[in-house]
Scaffold this motif. Structure first.
Motif, PDB file in Angstrom:
ATOM      1  N   ARG A   1     -10.512  57.986  71.596  1.00 17.70           N
ATOM      2  CA  ARG A   1     -11.904  58.008  72.054  1.00 17.70           C
ATOM      3  C   ARG A   1     -12.640  56.794  71.490  1.00 17.70           C
ATOM      4  NH1 ARG A   1     -14.140  63.336  69.748  1.00 17.70           N
ATOM      5  NH2 ARG A   1     -12.515  62.918  68.216  1.00 17.70           N
ATOM      6  N   PRO A   2     -13.514  56.179  72.269  1.00 16.58           N
ATOM      7  CA  PRO A   2     -14.279  55.051  71.732  1.00 16.58           C
ATOM      8  C   PRO A   2     -15.318  55.531  70.724  1.00 16.58           C
ATOM      9  CG  PRO A   2     -15.053  55.625  73.912  1.00 16.58           C
ATOM     10  CD  PRO A   2     -13.872  56.505  73.650  1.00 16.58           C
ATOM     11  N   PHE A   3     -15.782  54.614  69.900  1.00 17.18           N
ATOM     12  CA  PHE A   3     -16.858  54.946  68.974  1.00 17.18           C
ATOM     13  C   PHE A   3     -18.197  54.767  69.674  1.00 17.18           C
ATOM     14  CE2 PHE A   3     -15.939  55.763  64.464  1.00 17.18           C
ATOM     15  CZ  PHE A   3     -14.582  55.958  64.601  1.00 17.18           C
ATOM     16  N   LEU A   4     -19.119  55.632  69.329  1.00 15.22           N
ATOM     17  CA  LEU A   4     -20.448  55.578  69.920  1.00 15.22           C
ATOM     18  C   LEU A   4     -21.493  55.391  68.837  1.00 15.22           C
ATOM     19  CD1 LEU A   4     -20.851  58.483  72.497  1.00 15.22           C
ATOM     20  CD2 LEU A   4     -20.499  56.079  72.933  1.00 15.22           C
ATOM     21  N   GLU A   5     -22.487  54.642  69.158  1.00 18.02           N
ATOM     22  CA  GLU A   5     -23.683  54.605  68.318  1.00 18.02           C
ATOM     23  C   GLU A   5     -24.833  54.979  69.211  1.00 18.02           C
ATOM     24  OE1 GLU A   5     -24.561  51.130  66.003  1.00 18.02           O
ATOM     25  OE2 GLU A   5     -22.630  51.261  64.981  1.00 18.02           O
ATOM     26  N   ALA A   6     -25.413  56.121  68.965  1.00 15.45           N
ATOM     27  CA  ALA A   6     -26.505  56.605  69.794  1.00 15.45           C
ATOM     28  C   ALA A   6     -27.496  57.336  68.909  1.00 15.45           C
ATOM     29  CB  ALA A   6     -25.973  57.526  70.879  1.00 15.45           C
ATOM     30  N   GLY A   7     -28.673  56.774  68.745  1.00 17.50           N
ATOM     31  CA  GLY A   7     -29.665  57.386  67.868  1.00 17.50           C
ATOM     32  C   GLY A   7     -29.123  57.478  66.458  1.00 17.50           C
TER      33      GLY A   7
ATOM     34  N   ASP B   1      -6.266  54.285  55.957  1.00 16.24           N
ATOM     35  CA  ASP B   1      -5.823  54.618  57.316  1.00 16.24           C
ATOM     36  C   ASP B   1      -6.163  56.051  57.710  1.00 16.24           C
ATOM     37  OD1 ASP B   1      -4.594  52.104  57.753  1.00 16.24           O
ATOM     38  OD2 ASP B   1      -2.941  52.744  56.449  1.00 16.24           O
TER      39      ASP B   1
ATOM     40  N   SER C   1      -7.159  52.787  65.977  1.00 13.47           N
ATOM     41  CA  SER C   1      -6.978  52.863  64.521  1.00 13.47           C
ATOM     42  C   SER C   1      -5.583  52.351  64.141  1.00 13.47           C
ATOM     43  CB  SER C   1      -7.153  54.297  64.038  1.00 13.47           C
ATOM     44  OG  SER C   1      -6.082  55.087  64.473  1.00 13.47           O
ATOM     45  N   ARG C   2      -5.458  51.890  62.895  1.00 13.60           N
ATOM     46  CA  ARG C   2      -4.161  51.441  62.400  1.00 13.60           C
ATOM     47  C   ARG C   2      -3.177  52.627  62.379  1.00 13.60           C
ATOM     48  NH1 ARG C   2      -1.500  48.537  58.227  1.00 13.60           N
ATOM     49  NH2 ARG C   2      -1.750  50.237  56.764  1.00 13.60           N
TER      50      ARG C   2
ATOM     51  N   PHE D   1     -14.370  52.853  60.790  1.00 11.58           N
ATOM     52  CA  PHE D   1     -13.792  53.467  61.989  1.00 11.58           C
ATOM     53  C   PHE D   1     -12.540  54.303  61.674  1.00 11.58           C
ATOM     54  CE2 PHE D   1     -15.953  49.534  63.079  1.00 11.58           C
ATOM     55  CZ  PHE D   1     -16.855  49.981  64.031  1.00 11.58           C
TER      56      PHE D   1
ATOM     57  N   THR E   1     -32.777  56.384  74.408  1.00 10.37           N
ATOM     58  CA  THR E   1     -31.853  56.043  73.327  1.00 10.37           C
ATOM     59  C   THR E   1     -30.796  55.059  73.824  1.00 10.37           C
ATOM     60  OG1 THR E   1     -32.140  58.276  72.515  1.00 10.37           O
ATOM     61  CG2 THR E   1     -30.316  57.025  71.582  1.00 10.37           C
ATOM     62  N   ALA E   2     -30.625  53.974  73.091  1.00 13.99           N
ATOM     63  CA  ALA E   2     -29.581  53.018  73.461  1.00 13.99           C
ATOM     64  C   ALA E   2     -28.237  53.543  72.960  1.00 13.99           C
ATOM     65  CB  ALA E   2     -29.882  51.673  72.831  1.00 13.99           C
ATOM     66  N   VAL E   3     -27.227  53.463  73.818  1.00 12.39           N
ATOM     67  CA  VAL E   3     -25.890  53.916  73.436  1.00 12.39           C
ATOM     68  C   VAL E   3     -24.963  52.711  73.375  1.00 12.39           C
ATOM     69  CG1 VAL E   3     -23.925  55.381  74.059  1.00 12.39           C
ATOM     70  CG2 VAL E   3     -26.254  56.141  74.543  1.00 12.39           C
ATOM     71  N   MET E   4     -24.308  52.532  72.229  1.00 10.51           N
ATOM     72  CA  MET E   4     -23.370  51.420  72.090  1.00 10.51           C
ATOM     73  C   MET E   4     -21.943  51.943  72.033  1.00 10.51           C
ATOM     74  SD  MET E   4     -24.848  48.578  69.558  1.00 10.51           S
ATOM     75  CE  MET E   4     -23.306  48.165  68.791  1.00 10.51           C
ATOM     76  N   TRP E   5     -21.099  51.418  72.887  1.00 15.12           N
ATOM     77  CA  TRP E   5     -19.697  51.827  72.926  1.00 15.12           C
ATOM     78  C   TRP E   5     -18.868  50.800  72.177  1.00 15.12           C
ATOM     79  CZ3 TRP E   5     -17.192  55.623  76.146  1.00 15.12           C
ATOM     80  CH2 TRP E   5     -18.090  56.427  76.849  1.00 15.12           C
ATOM     81  N   LYS E   6     -17.971  51.282  71.333  1.00 14.28           N
ATOM     82  CA  LYS E   6     -17.079  50.364  70.626  1.00 14.28           C
ATOM     83  C   LYS E   6     -15.646  50.861  70.790  1.00 14.28           C
ATOM     84  CE  LYS E   6     -20.438  49.181  67.071  1.00 14.28           C
ATOM     85  NZ  LYS E   6     -20.800  49.320  65.660  1.00 14.28           N
ATOM     86  N   PRO E   7     -14.904  50.323  71.732  1.00 18.43           N
ATOM     87  CA  PRO E   7     -13.514  50.776  71.859  1.00 18.43           C
ATOM     88  C   PRO E   7     -12.731  50.403  70.604  1.00 18.43           C
ATOM     89  CG  PRO E   7     -14.165  49.341  73.679  1.00 18.43           C
ATOM     90  CD  PRO E   7     -15.232  49.230  72.638  1.00 18.43           C
ATOM     91  N   ARG E   8     -12.061  51.363  69.985  1.00 18.49           N
ATOM     92  CA  ARG E   8     -11.333  51.084  68.740  1.00 18.49           C
ATOM     93  C   ARG E   8      -9.940  51.690  68.801  1.00 18.49           C
ATOM     94  NH1 ARG E   8     -13.753  47.669  64.926  1.00 18.49           N
ATOM     95  NH2 ARG E   8     -12.072  48.436  63.611  1.00 18.49           N
TER      96      ARG E   8
ATOM     97  N   PRO F   1      -9.947  57.232  60.935  1.00 20.78           N
ATOM     98  CA  PRO F   1      -9.924  58.646  61.323  1.00 20.78           C
ATOM     99  C   PRO F   1     -10.264  59.548  60.126  1.00 20.78           C
ATOM    100  CG  PRO F   1      -7.956  57.521  62.120  1.00 20.78           C
ATOM    101  CD  PRO F   1      -8.665  56.574  61.197  1.00 20.78           C
TER     102      PRO F   1
END
Lengths: 161, 194
Positions: free
Chosen positions: B143-149, B65, A11-12, B95, A2-9, B97
């Protein structure tokens, strides 16, 4: 694999919260409690109405799949928690949550002992009518309901309080 | 805040008056309870959709927000809305909360709720204190957002925080100290002039 993509975010909301002004947690809590106090009477009326609906719910006919009627009882139980929860009625919430647990644990297609619903409805009516200082009776009712849940779902055997 | 179970200090100062907030709930009374609690925290709820379909339309049009969603609504599930949102590609709403609330979660739905991508699930009965704790916590959640499966949402692993020895770093405490110092200075200036 499984490919894992990290997106540092960021929030406002994380920026807004540190802007000048605002209020302290103590003040916020006092204001929220005061606002909710205005809804207490309405909550009691809604809870009473929902318990009444639960008590009036009839067992499904023997030749009918009980799932629809059980869903209805489950939704009423959940709605009781919804209305009683924010007003420190843990006793009502515990009793209603026990009913939801038992209905949720019912096996699809299997017969369901409707007395479980009846007993919970009666217990909820009793609890609702108890004076605030009737702690002993309240504890006893909840302990009895808890025993029923523990017997039917051994895995859910947590302390009554 | 470093941990989800860390209690709030009464003196901690926060400002959420500028947060555009949406509450999704099909029960008018539950909606009112949430709105009133939020109002106490200084948060004015701007959007109050009664269904996930209405919420989706609003989320396509407005930047939000903070999002509070009831888990079980008649005819639609709150976790389905969160899953849709996280995968929607809507910038920046995908993204945002998200706090989910639930009276009772069916065993068959536990995995759905856990995996939908919400930042937090608050189970009822809840007190205003719990809701405020969670709101402040998600605001500070980095925490960062993840996309996994199938999963898209904040990383579900919580990294332990390591305290640094470089003085006070909590923004609210720094502001409180500065606020108290300003008040003391103003009081002494007033005493001198009178």
């Amino acid at each position: 694999m499984t490919a894992v993509m990290w997106k540092p975010r960021t929030s406002r909301l994380s920026t807004i919260i540190d802007q000048p002004g605002g209020l302290s947690v103590g003040v916020a809590m006092a204001q929220a409690r005061a606002n909710l106090d205005n809804l207490k009477t309405e909550s009691q009326a809604i809870v009473a109405e929902r318990i009444g609906r639960l008590a009036a719910l009839q067992a499904p006919p023997a030749d009918q799949d009980p799932v629809l009627r059980l869903n209805e009882a489950y939704e009423i139980g959940s709605a009781i928690i919804d209305a009683a929860g924010p007003f420190d009625r843990d006793d009502l919430c515990k009793a209603a949550a026990g009913l939801c647990d038992l209905i949720d644990a019912a096996l699809p297609g299997a017969a369901f002992d409707w007395r479980i619903v009846t007993v919970h409805a009666q217990a909820l009516q009793l609890i609702l009518g108890l004076p605030e200082d009737a702690e002993e009776t309240r504890t006893e009712i909840l302990a009895n309901l808890h025993q029923m849940v523990a017997r039917k779902i051994p895995a859910a055997d947590q302390p009554a309080d | 805040m470093s941990a989800a179970d860390e209690p709030l200090r009464e003196s901690a100062v926060f400002n959420l008056t500028g947060a555009v907030t949406m509450v999704v709930d099909d029960s008018p009374f539950s909606m009112e309870v949430t709105i009133q609690a939020l109002q106490g925290f200084g948060i004015r709820t701007k959007h109050t959709p009664r269904s996930t379909a209405q919420a989706m339309e609003l989320l396509k049009l407005h930047t939000i927000d903070l999002l509070l969603i009831d888990c079980e609504m008649e005819g639609s599930d709150g976790h389905g809305l969160v899953r849709w949102l996280r995968r929607s590609g809507l910038e920046p709403n995908a993204f945002v909360p998200v706090i989910m609330t639930a009276s009772h979660v069916r065993r068959s739905k536990v995995a759905d709720v856990r995996d939908c991508g919400a930042n937090f699930l608050v189970t009822k009965p809840f007190s205003p204190a719990v809701v405020l704790e969670r709101i402040i916590w998600v605001a500070r959640d980095n925490r960062p957002f993840l996309e996994a499966g199938d999963f898209s949402g904040p990383d579900r692993r919580f990294a332990p925080a390591t305290p640094l020895n470089d003085g006070e770093r909590r923004a609210d405490m720094i502001r409180l100290t500065s606020h108290l110092a300003d008040r003391a200075a103003a009081a002494s200036a007033e005493a001198l002039t009178s």
